[in-house]
Write a protein that holds these residues in place. Sequence first.
Motif: not given
Length: 260
Positions: A203-206, A211-214, A219-221, A256-260
């Motif tokens: 669907d994203l044409g990649i 898909v896995v790495n990006k 966004e993980t640490v 660490g993908w999302y931090m709050n």
Amino acid sequence: MNLKDKVCIITGAASGIGHGIAKRYIADGAKVVIADLKLDAAQKTADDLTAQGPGEAIAVEMDVTNEDQVNAGIAKVIETWGRIDVLVSNAGVQIVHPLQDFPFEQWKKMLSIHLDGAFLTTKAVLPHMYEAGSGSIIFMGSVHSKEASPLKSAYVTAKHGLLGLARVISKEGAKHGVRANVICPGFVKTPLVEKQIPEQARDLGISEDEVVNKIMLGETVDQEFTTIEDVAEVAHVFAAFPTNALTGQSLVVSHGWYMN
């Protein structure tokens, strides 16, 4: 904090994250209900986990979108063990489409499994928890309870909704000793996630590697997947925590993908 002899219902527990949580609870001496759409798979899981001990498990067939089946399953648990201490609403699916191409029937299916399922199972267990004066309700959210991603409009909407439902349960349940919290994992390499890799690549044409790495780990640490065991440990804390000090909360487990 422990779950020895606590009765814990886990939906979608025949495989994946639900199975991992069941295994963690059984290791702590809990009585675990493997509630799953597929009774044969649920029974095999219950038998295997009971053999491992020291806790024990039973299997219950449950379509979480069917109120009669949910109520019948909860009634079986009460008949068998007489109480319910923990509900983990974990059953879920993933369907991805660009928003403008998202079939309405699939949109409704996604919201029904994630939101109706959480609502119906909670509604069914609350009277028993209220009567006992205690209980822990745990919803399986996602980083997508906090963030958005392309192609996942229904999933993101549903996972955001679980935060609101848990907070209402926390407000209403406090005087009865009932807590509600949400686990928000990052990408966990289950069959559900593995299925998404080629779908998103298309669907994203990649490429699938992109898909896995990006998309998934970009966004993980440390570019690592969250593990089932990571999520199960958080589920144990939420289930076993002894007071209302920990309620109405969400905990992100995402490298660490999302931090709050």
